[in-house]
Scaffold this motif. Structure first.
Motif, PDB file in Angstrom:
ATOM      1  N   ASN A  40       0.864  -1.182   0.000  1.00 37.39           N
ATOM      2  CA  ASN A  40       0.000   0.000   0.000  1.00 37.39           C
ATOM      3  C   ASN A  40       0.907   1.240   0.000  1.00 37.39           C
ATOM      4  N   GLY A  41       0.575   2.188  -0.873  1.00 33.63           N
ATOM      5  CA  GLY A  41       1.357   3.427  -0.913  1.00 33.63           C
ATOM      6  C   GLY A  41       2.618   3.334  -1.762  1.00 33.63           C
ATOM      7  N   GLY A  43       2.868   3.475  -4.934  1.00 30.79           N
ATOM      8  CA  GLY A  43       2.816   4.406  -6.065  1.00 30.79           C
ATOM      9  C   GLY A  43       2.092   3.870  -7.284  1.00 30.79           C
ATOM     10  N   THR A  45      -1.249   3.442  -7.978  1.00 32.43           N
ATOM     11  CA  THR A  45      -2.377   4.252  -8.456  1.00 32.43           C
ATOM     12  C   THR A  45      -1.881   5.573  -9.029  1.00 32.43           C
ATOM     13  N   THR A  46      -0.868   6.163  -8.392  1.00 31.28           N
ATOM     14  CA  THR A  46      -0.338   7.434  -8.903  1.00 31.28           C
ATOM     15  C   THR A  46       0.236   7.238 -10.304  1.00 31.28           C
TER      16      THR A  46
END
Ligand SMILES: Nc1ncnc2c1ncn2[C@@H]1O[C@H](COP(=O)(O)OP(=O)(O)OP(=O)(O)O)[C@@H](O)[C@H]1O
Length: 306
Positions: A40-41, A43, A45-46
Motif C-alpha cells: 500500500n502506498g 505508487g 495508483t499514482t
C-alpha cells in the motif's frame, strides 16, 4: 517506427517532500500485459493517474502510440485508454444499462456496443435494475464494461478483481486475454500475487515510488535465484539414503517420517530429479515447487535477502 504502445522515461510525481513515483522507466508493447505489484502506498495508483493524464508529472515523460488503422502515430493524453478505478462509484438510483449508455455517449460508442458489453460481463439480465441493488461483484463488472467501451488500445485496471469470486475472476481474465489478442495493452495493479503471476507477460515490483524489479516471471526467478523445492514422499529409509540421493546438491528438511523437502538451485534441479526418479524403491511420489511471485516479491522488497 514506434514498436511501443507506451513509453515512460524518468517519471516522477512529488507531493511536497514525498515522491509517490520516483524515476520510473517503462515500456509496453501492443498486446502486452504488465502487472504492477507493491505494498500500500508504493505508487501504483499514482502511476496509473499519471498515464491517464489525471495528474501532471513533476518530471519525466509519457509517450503513447495509437496503432489503429495500421501505422502507429503519437496518441493524445487519454485517447484510447480504458480505466477501471480501484473503487468503482456509480450513482445508485440509475440502472446499469443507463449508466453504461451515459459513458458510451461520452466516449462516442453506440448503444449496440453497450448491449454487447453487458452480455460479455454477464449483466444483460440485470441491465434494467438500479445499481443500488447490485452486489459488489456486479458493480465491478459494470466498471469493467465501462472500461472496455470503445475498444481501448490501453487498459488500466486498478485492483480489478478485488470484488470478484473465483469463477468471475477467471471470466475476467478471459475477457482481458481476448482484448490483448486483439492488440490492446494492459496494465493491472494487484495485491493478488498468486492470481496475477500466471496472467501477465511481465511484472513490475514497486516500492516507495521506484520499480525494484521488472520482467517476466522467468526473468525474476532467474534474477532472484531462489531455491526450487521438491517435496518427496518416500519409503521409510534412513536420512543418510536420502542425503546420498541429494549428492550435496540440495539441502534436506524432514516433513515427517515419510516425507522430505529437497531445496536446490535451478541449475541442479534436473540432475536431482533424474536421481530421484531412478530410485522408485525409495521415491514414491514427488512434486516440484518453483518460487512463486509471493516469494519473489518478498525477496525483492527485502533488498535481496531471503
Ligand atoms: N494527492 C495526494 N497528495 C499527497 N500524497 C499523495 C496523493 N496521492 C498519493 N499520495 C501519496 O503517494 C504515495 C503513493 O500512493 P498510491 O495511491 O499511488 O499508492 P498505491 O501503491 O496505489 O497504494 P494502494 O495499494 O494502497 O492503493 C502514498 O504515500 C500516498 O499517500
Amino acid at each position: 517506427m514506434a514498436s511501443s504502445a507506451l513509453e515512460i522515461q524518468g517519471l516522477e510525481k512529488r507531493y511536497g517532500e514525498q515522491a509517490a513515483v520516483d524515476g520510473v522507466d517503462l515500456q509496453l508493447a501492443p498486446g502486452e500485459s504488465l502487472a504492477i505489484i507493491g505494498h500500500n502506498g508504493a505508487g501504483k495508483t499514482t502511476l496509473m493517474k499519471l498515464i491517464l493524464g489525471l495528474t501532471r508529472p513533476s518530471a519525466g515523460t509519457i509517450q503513447r502510440w495509437s496503432w489503429r488503422g495500421g501505422a502507429p502515430r503519437p496518441a493524445a493524453a487519454s485517447e484510447g485508454i480504458g480505466f477501471l478505478p480501484e473503487s468503482v462509484n456509480f450513482p445508485g438510483a440509475v440502472s446499469g444499462g443507463q449508466r453504461l449508455r451515459f459513458y458510451a455517449r461520452l466516449k462516442g460508442a453506440g448503444k449496440q456496443e453497450c448491449a454487447q458489453l453487458l452480455e460479455l460481463v454477464g449483466l444483460s439480465d440485470a441491465a434494467d435494475r438500479k445499481i443500488n441493488t447490485y452486489s459488489k461483484g456486479m458493480r465491478q463488472r459494470l466498471g469493467l464494461a465501462q472500461a472496455l467501451l470503445g475498444s481501448p488500445e490501453l487498459l488500466l485496471l486498478d485492483e480489478p478483481t478485488s470484488g470478484l469470486d473465483p469463477f468471475l475472476r477467471q471470466h475476467f481474465y478471459a475477457i482481458i486475454g481476448q482484448r490483448q489478442a486483439a492488440g490492446a495493452s494492459v496494465i493491472i495493479s494487484s495485491h493478488a500475487l498468486t492470481e496475477i503471476e500466471a496472467r501477465t507477460d511481465r511484472i513490475a515490483i514497486m516500492q516507495r515510488g521506484r520499480v525494484l524489479a521488472l520482467g517476466s516471471l522467468a526473468t525474476l526467478r532467474e534474477q532472484a535465484a531462489l531455491p526450487v523445492e521438491i517435496k518427496v514422499r518416500h519409503t521409510a529409509v534412513p536420512m543418510a539414503e536420502l542425503e546420498a540421493l541429494a549428492a550435496g546438491a540440495a539441502t534436506l528438511q524432514s516433513m515427517g517420517e515419510l516425507s522430505t523437502r529437497f531445496s536446490c538451485t535451478e541449475s541442479e534441479k534436473l540432475a536431482l530429479l533424474q536421481r530421484l526418479s531412478a530410485r522408485p524403491d525409495i521415491v514414491q511420489d514427488l512434486s516440484l515447487h518453483p518460487p512463486g511471485l509471493d516469494d519473489l516479491y518478498a525477496y525483492f522488497v527485502n533488498g535481496g535477502d531471503t
